[in-house]
Design a protein around this motif. Structure first.
Motif, PDB file in Angstrom:
ATOM      1  N   ASP A  58     -18.584  43.094  27.119  1.00  0.00           N
ATOM      2  CA  ASP A  58     -18.594  42.200  25.958  1.00  0.00           C
ATOM      3  C   ASP A  58     -20.009  41.627  25.850  1.00  0.00           C
ATOM      4  OD1 ASP A  58     -18.376  40.137  24.105  1.00  0.00           O
ATOM      5  OD2 ASP A  58     -16.352  39.589  24.716  1.00  0.00           O
ATOM      6  N   THR A  59     -20.821  42.257  25.024  1.00  0.00           N
ATOM      7  CA  THR A  59     -22.227  41.865  24.927  1.00  0.00           C
ATOM      8  C   THR A  59     -22.393  40.413  24.513  1.00  0.00           C
ATOM      9  OG1 THR A  59     -22.775  44.142  24.296  1.00  0.00           O
ATOM     10  CG2 THR A  59     -24.446  42.454  23.895  1.00  0.00           C
ATOM     11  N   ALA A  60     -21.576  39.969  23.581  1.00  0.00           N
ATOM     12  CA  ALA A  60     -21.682  38.581  23.112  1.00  0.00           C
ATOM     13  C   ALA A  60     -21.379  37.605  24.237  1.00  0.00           C
ATOM     14  CB  ALA A  60     -20.726  38.351  21.944  1.00  0.00           C
ATOM     15  N   LEU A  61     -20.373  37.916  25.048  1.00  0.00           N
ATOM     16  CA  LEU A  61     -20.013  37.047  26.169  1.00  0.00           C
ATOM     17  C   LEU A  61     -21.121  37.018  27.218  1.00  0.00           C
ATOM     18  CD1 LEU A  61     -17.954  35.270  27.652  1.00  0.00           C
ATOM     19  CD2 LEU A  61     -16.964  37.376  28.619  1.00  0.00           C
ATOM     20  N   ILE A  62     -21.714  38.178  27.474  1.00  0.00           N
ATOM     21  CA  ILE A  62     -22.806  38.250  28.459  1.00  0.00           C
ATOM     22  C   ILE A  62     -23.989  37.414  28.006  1.00  0.00           C
ATOM     23  CG2 ILE A  62     -24.495  39.788  29.531  1.00  0.00           C
ATOM     24  CD1 ILE A  62     -22.366  41.990  29.456  1.00  0.00           C
ATOM     25  N   LEU A  63     -24.384  37.575  26.757  1.00  0.00           N
ATOM     26  CA  LEU A  63     -25.521  36.818  26.242  1.00  0.00           C
ATOM     27  C   LEU A  63     -25.232  35.319  26.220  1.00  0.00           C
ATOM     28  CD1 LEU A  63     -26.626  39.147  23.301  1.00  0.00           C
ATOM     29  CD2 LEU A  63     -27.728  38.869  25.539  1.00  0.00           C
ATOM     30  N   ASP A  64     -23.996  34.971  25.895  1.00  0.00           N
ATOM     31  CA  ASP A  64     -23.616  33.561  25.878  1.00  0.00           C
ATOM     32  C   ASP A  64     -23.669  32.971  27.282  1.00  0.00           C
ATOM     33  OD1 ASP A  64     -22.403  31.186  24.477  1.00  0.00           O
ATOM     34  OD2 ASP A  64     -20.820  31.577  25.945  1.00  0.00           O
ATOM     35  N   SER A  65     -23.220  33.735  28.268  1.00  0.00           N
ATOM     36  CA  SER A  65     -23.251  33.254  29.655  1.00  0.00           C
ATOM     37  C   SER A  65     -24.682  33.073  30.142  1.00  0.00           C
ATOM     38  CB  SER A  65     -22.509  34.239  30.566  1.00  0.00           C
ATOM     39  OG  SER A  65     -21.148  34.340  30.214  1.00  0.00           O
ATOM     40  N   LEU A  66     -25.533  34.048  29.855  1.00  0.00           N
ATOM     41  CA  LEU A  66     -26.920  33.988  30.319  1.00  0.00           C
ATOM     42  C   LEU A  66     -27.699  32.857  29.651  1.00  0.00           C
ATOM     43  CD1 LEU A  66     -27.785  37.794  30.470  1.00  0.00           C
ATOM     44  CD2 LEU A  66     -27.280  36.273  32.382  1.00  0.00           C
ATOM     45  N   SER A  67     -27.277  32.435  28.486  1.00  0.00           N
ATOM     46  CA  SER A  67     -27.963  31.343  27.785  1.00  0.00           C
ATOM     47  C   SER A  67     -27.341  29.981  28.090  1.00  0.00           C
ATOM     48  CB  SER A  67     -27.925  31.585  26.276  1.00  0.00           C
ATOM     49  OG  SER A  67     -26.583  31.618  25.804  1.00  0.00           O
ATOM     50  N   ASN A  68     -26.323  29.994  28.967  1.00  0.00           N
ATOM     51  CA  ASN A  68     -25.608  28.761  29.299  1.00  0.00           C
ATOM     52  C   ASN A  68     -26.060  28.263  30.675  1.00  0.00           C
ATOM     53  OD1 ASN A  68     -23.710  26.755  29.963  1.00  0.00           O
ATOM     54  ND2 ASN A  68     -22.138  27.744  28.691  1.00  0.00           N
ATOM     55  N   LEU A  69     -26.606  27.053  30.722  1.00  0.00           N
ATOM     56  CA  LEU A  69     -27.117  26.509  31.987  1.00  0.00           C
ATOM     57  C   LEU A  69     -26.022  26.387  33.036  1.00  0.00           C
ATOM     58  CD1 LEU A  69     -29.536  25.352  33.511  1.00  0.00           C
ATOM     59  CD2 LEU A  69     -28.950  23.092  32.577  1.00  0.00           C
ATOM     60  N   SER A  70     -24.806  26.105  32.624  1.00  0.00           N
ATOM     61  CA  SER A  70     -23.719  25.947  33.590  1.00  0.00           C
ATOM     62  C   SER A  70     -23.419  27.258  34.314  1.00  0.00           C
ATOM     63  CB  SER A  70     -22.458  25.427  32.894  1.00  0.00           C
ATOM     64  OG  SER A  70     -21.991  26.358  31.934  1.00  0.00           O
ATOM     65  N   TRP A  71     -23.622  28.392  33.620  1.00  0.00           N
ATOM     66  CA  TRP A  71     -23.415  29.689  34.278  1.00  0.00           C
ATOM     67  C   TRP A  71     -24.428  29.889  35.397  1.00  0.00           C
ATOM     68  CZ3 TRP A  71     -26.199  34.131  35.272  1.00  0.00           C
ATOM     69  CH2 TRP A  71     -25.463  35.226  35.702  1.00  0.00           C
ATOM     70  N   TRP A  72     -25.675  29.544  35.124  1.00  0.00           N
ATOM     71  CA  TRP A  72     -26.713  29.682  36.154  1.00  0.00           C
ATOM     72  C   TRP A  72     -26.448  28.730  37.316  1.00  0.00           C
ATOM     73  CZ3 TRP A  72     -30.090  33.575  36.185  1.00  0.00           C
ATOM     74  CH2 TRP A  72     -30.298  34.262  34.985  1.00  0.00           C
ATOM     75  N   LYS A  73     -25.972  27.532  37.018  1.00  0.00           N
ATOM     76  CA  LYS A  73     -25.641  26.589  38.087  1.00  0.00           C
ATOM     77  C   LYS A  73     -24.496  27.122  38.952  1.00  0.00           C
ATOM     78  CE  LYS A  73     -27.091  22.281  35.811  1.00  0.00           C
ATOM     79  NZ  LYS A  73     -26.615  20.967  35.273  1.00  0.00           N
ATOM     80  N   LEU A  75     -24.179  29.958  40.095  1.00  0.00           N
ATOM     81  CA  LEU A  75     -24.660  30.857  41.144  1.00  0.00           C
ATOM     82  C   LEU A  75     -24.912  30.114  42.457  1.00  0.00           C
ATOM     83  CD1 LEU A  75     -27.238  33.006  39.129  1.00  0.00           C
ATOM     84  CD2 LEU A  75     -24.835  33.531  39.600  1.00  0.00           C
ATOM     85  N   TRP A  76     -25.045  28.800  42.352  1.00  0.00           N
ATOM     86  CA  TRP A  76     -25.330  27.981  43.543  1.00  0.00           C
ATOM     87  C   TRP A  76     -24.035  27.408  44.103  1.00  0.00           C
ATOM     88  CZ3 TRP A  76     -28.870  26.718  47.068  1.00  0.00           C
ATOM     89  CH2 TRP A  76     -28.683  25.559  47.819  1.00  0.00           C
ATOM     90  N   ASP A  77     -23.902  27.466  45.410  1.00  0.00           N
ATOM     91  CA  ASP A  77     -22.733  26.896  46.085  1.00  0.00           C
ATOM     92  C   ASP A  77     -23.250  26.238  47.365  1.00  0.00           C
ATOM     93  OD1 ASP A  77     -20.502  26.506  47.810  1.00  0.00           O
ATOM     94  OD2 ASP A  77     -19.369  28.042  46.745  1.00  0.00           O
ATOM     95  N   THR A  78     -23.243  24.917  47.404  1.00  0.00           N
ATOM     96  CA  THR A  78     -23.797  24.188  48.550  1.00  0.00           C
ATOM     97  C   THR A  78     -23.091  24.562  49.848  1.00  0.00           C
ATOM     98  OG1 THR A  78     -24.403  22.328  47.137  1.00  0.00           O
ATOM     99  CG2 THR A  78     -24.268  21.896  49.503  1.00  0.00           C
ATOM    100  N   GLN A  79     -21.778  24.645  49.804  1.00  0.00           N
ATOM    101  CA  GLN A  79     -21.030  24.972  51.019  1.00  0.00           C
ATOM    102  C   GLN A  79     -21.360  26.379  51.501  1.00  0.00           C
ATOM    103  OE1 GLN A  79     -16.665  25.209  50.803  1.00  0.00           O
ATOM    104  NE2 GLN A  79     -16.580  23.813  52.564  1.00  0.00           N
ATOM    105  N   ALA A  80     -21.468  27.322  50.565  1.00  0.00           N
ATOM    106  CA  ALA A  80     -21.822  28.695  50.934  1.00  0.00           C
ATOM    107  C   ALA A  80     -23.220  28.751  51.537  1.00  0.00           C
ATOM    108  CB  ALA A  80     -21.734  29.604  49.711  1.00  0.00           C
ATOM    109  N   THR A  81     -24.137  27.952  50.978  1.00  0.00           N
ATOM    110  CA  THR A  81     -25.504  27.908  51.513  1.00  0.00           C
ATOM    111  C   THR A  81     -25.517  27.385  52.938  1.00  0.00           C
ATOM    112  OG1 THR A  81     -26.386  27.557  49.282  1.00  0.00           O
ATOM    113  CG2 THR A  81     -27.818  26.984  51.142  1.00  0.00           C
ATOM    114  N   GLY A 152     -22.141  32.554  45.946  1.00  0.00           N
ATOM    115  CA  GLY A 152     -22.938  31.526  46.605  1.00  0.00           C
ATOM    116  C   GLY A 152     -23.643  32.048  47.843  1.00  0.00           C
ATOM    117  N   LEU A 153     -22.989  32.927  48.589  1.00  0.00           N
ATOM    118  CA  LEU A 153     -23.611  33.519  49.777  1.00  0.00           C
ATOM    119  C   LEU A 153     -24.759  34.444  49.387  1.00  0.00           C
ATOM    120  CD1 LEU A 153     -20.362  34.275  51.816  1.00  0.00           C
ATOM    121  CD2 LEU A 153     -22.120  32.592  52.418  1.00  0.00           C
ATOM    122  N   VAL A 154     -24.561  35.202  48.300  1.00  0.00           N
ATOM    123  CA  VAL A 154     -25.644  36.068  47.803  1.00  0.00           C
ATOM    124  C   VAL A 154     -26.857  35.225  47.417  1.00  0.00           C
ATOM    125  CG1 VAL A 154     -26.336  37.586  45.902  1.00  0.00           C
ATOM    126  CG2 VAL A 154     -24.140  37.937  47.042  1.00  0.00           C
TER     127      VAL A 154
END
Length: 435
Positions: A58-73, A75-81, A152-154
């Motif tokens: 779903d190209t529209a969904l992918i582009l929407d996710s990549l432009s959404n700051l919450s999606w990038w956040k 990727l981070w997981d404090t507990q996993a780190t 988060g581990l990645v």
């Protein structure tokens, strides 16, 4: 520093790199960003959380996710780190406290020989013992967090690679640092990626050889165990025959590498390449989180092979392992002055000898052929419903061909006309009569 090199200036000992690999700085830039991207892509492109392997695009969904700051956040997981940092600290402490022989590596350009502590296998046994004890006491549930906190581990492993790559790059500008011949180009992105310093160390702790076998390679096995635990919880306590094969194949491969730890001291990674982001991200992120793709896939696509298919897959892996181990055994015996099979060889003007019979008479890299067969066997337990689980063997073939080309170029410079004569005697690169 030996007397023969003590009078050399820094520029003589560390000449400027004039030959680029990976298409130079643009290629280094592309791979520096491409490897983390692909590591994430192999998760999002093959995951029950995103809809399958592969999910519907779903190209529209992918582009929407990549432009959404919450999606990038996300990727981070404090507990996993914290989990990842605890694991890395465990391997460092194990290197320090567990006994091990100190083995000399090859002679450096300074005339010196660096010493390496050999206890990677002991580190694995300690980690395996803790894992087995936990499984016995608490069952599979405690290890399912690896599946749940995968992203988060990645992220934690990639950040560790960035920190190490940048730290080693900056530290390489200190006086007296021995640089890699291929990593002193003057281009930041290229030298950061390829590795500027040959052997970055903290005292006797050699970062490159440590990362090569311990934090990533052992973690690969633990991730496979975590995937088996996740499958076991879902199935009420048992796992599929396909998962057993993946555990056995990949676990044995890692154990074999760790047990034969001194063998890495003569590899190009240790003797020639600097330690930069390329090796750091490969060792810490790519190996454990990409090579375990088959086990992760089998969590949500539980393949039952049956006895006949299990035996066939096992035969492919055993054939690959036999070729890999037999060919490496011939090479190691010959390098150490032994020739129990009375193999034929070609003398060179350098005074060294090149094998021209046995496995090394069939191709110039028969061990790579064994590696490829094993890689294919690791993917076979996933069946043929998706090509994504065969990414590893495809990637590995490209990697080994690239390594073979690098080795061929280095040997052509090293042996001159003798190398051309040798190639006439052994014309095939990896697979006899094919390539």
């Amino acid at each position: 520093m030996s007397s023969s090199t003590s009078s050399k200036t820094s520029s003589e000992l560390n000449p400027r790199t004039k030959h680029y690999e990976f298409l130079g700085p643009p290629g280094a830039f592309a791979v520096t960003f491409g490897v983390p991207f692909l590591t994430y892509a192999l998760y999002f492109g093959c995951s029950e959380h995103t809809g399958g392997c592969p999910p519907n695009i779903d190209t529209a969904l992918i582009l929407d996710s990549l432009s959404n700051l919450s999606w990038w956040k996300g990727l981070w997981d404090t507990q996993a780190t914290l989990y990842y940092l605890a694991w890395y600290a465990f391997t460092v402490v194990a290197w320090k406290i567990l006994p091990g022989d100190w083995v000399e590596g090859t002679t450096l350009r300074t005339g010196e020989k660096k010493k390496y502590k050999i206890n990677a296998f002991s580190t694995f046994l300690l980690a395996a013992g803790v894992t087995a004890g936990t499984l016995y006491r608490y069952g599979p549930q405690p290890f399912t967090f690896i599946y749940e906190k995968w992203v988060g581990l990645v992220t934690a492993s990639i950040l560790m690679a960035i920190v190490q790559g940048l730290g080693c790059y900056l530290a390489s500008f200190r006086d007296g640092a021995l640089l890699a011949l291929g990593g002193n180009s003057g281009s930041f992105i290229y030298d950061f990626y390829i590795g500027r310093e040959l052997n970055p160390s903290i005292g006797s702790f050699d970062l490159k050889s440590f990362n090569e076998l311990r934090p990533g390679l052992i973690l690969w096995v633990l991730i496979d165990v975590g995937m088996a635990c996740e499958q076991a919880v879902r199935r009420g306590g048992n796992i599929t025959d396909s998962m057993w094969l993946v555990l056995a194949f990949q676990g044995w491969y890692v154990v074999d590498a760790l047990y034969n730890e001194p063998a890495i001291l003569t590899t190009m990674d240790i003797t020639t390449d600097g330690f930069g982001f390329m090796l750091a991200v490969g060792d810490l992120a790519w190996v454990p989180f990409v090579y375990s793709l088959q086990a992760r896939y089998l969590v949500f696509n539980q393949v039952e092979l049956g006895p006949i298919n299990t035996a066939l897959v096992l035969a492919v892996n055993l054939l690959g392992y036999y070729i890999f181990r037999a060919s490496n055994g011939e090479k190691n015996d010959f390098r150490n002055g032994r020739n129990p099979k009375n193999l034929q060889y070609m003398p060179t003007e350098r005074g060294t000898k090149l094998l021209t019979s046995g496995w090394w008479g069939r191709s110039r890299h028969p061990n790579y052929m064994g590696d490829l067969l094993m890689a294919f066997a690791w993917s076979l337990p996933t069946g043929f419903s998706t090509p994504i689980t065969y990414f590893y063997v495809t990637y590995f073939a490209v990697l080994l061909i690239h390594r073979e080309r690098r080795d061929d170029e280095a040997c052509a410079k090293k042996y001159g006309q003798d190398w051309q004569k040798y190639k006439q005697l052994v014309p095939y690169r990896i697979i006899p009569y094919v390539y």
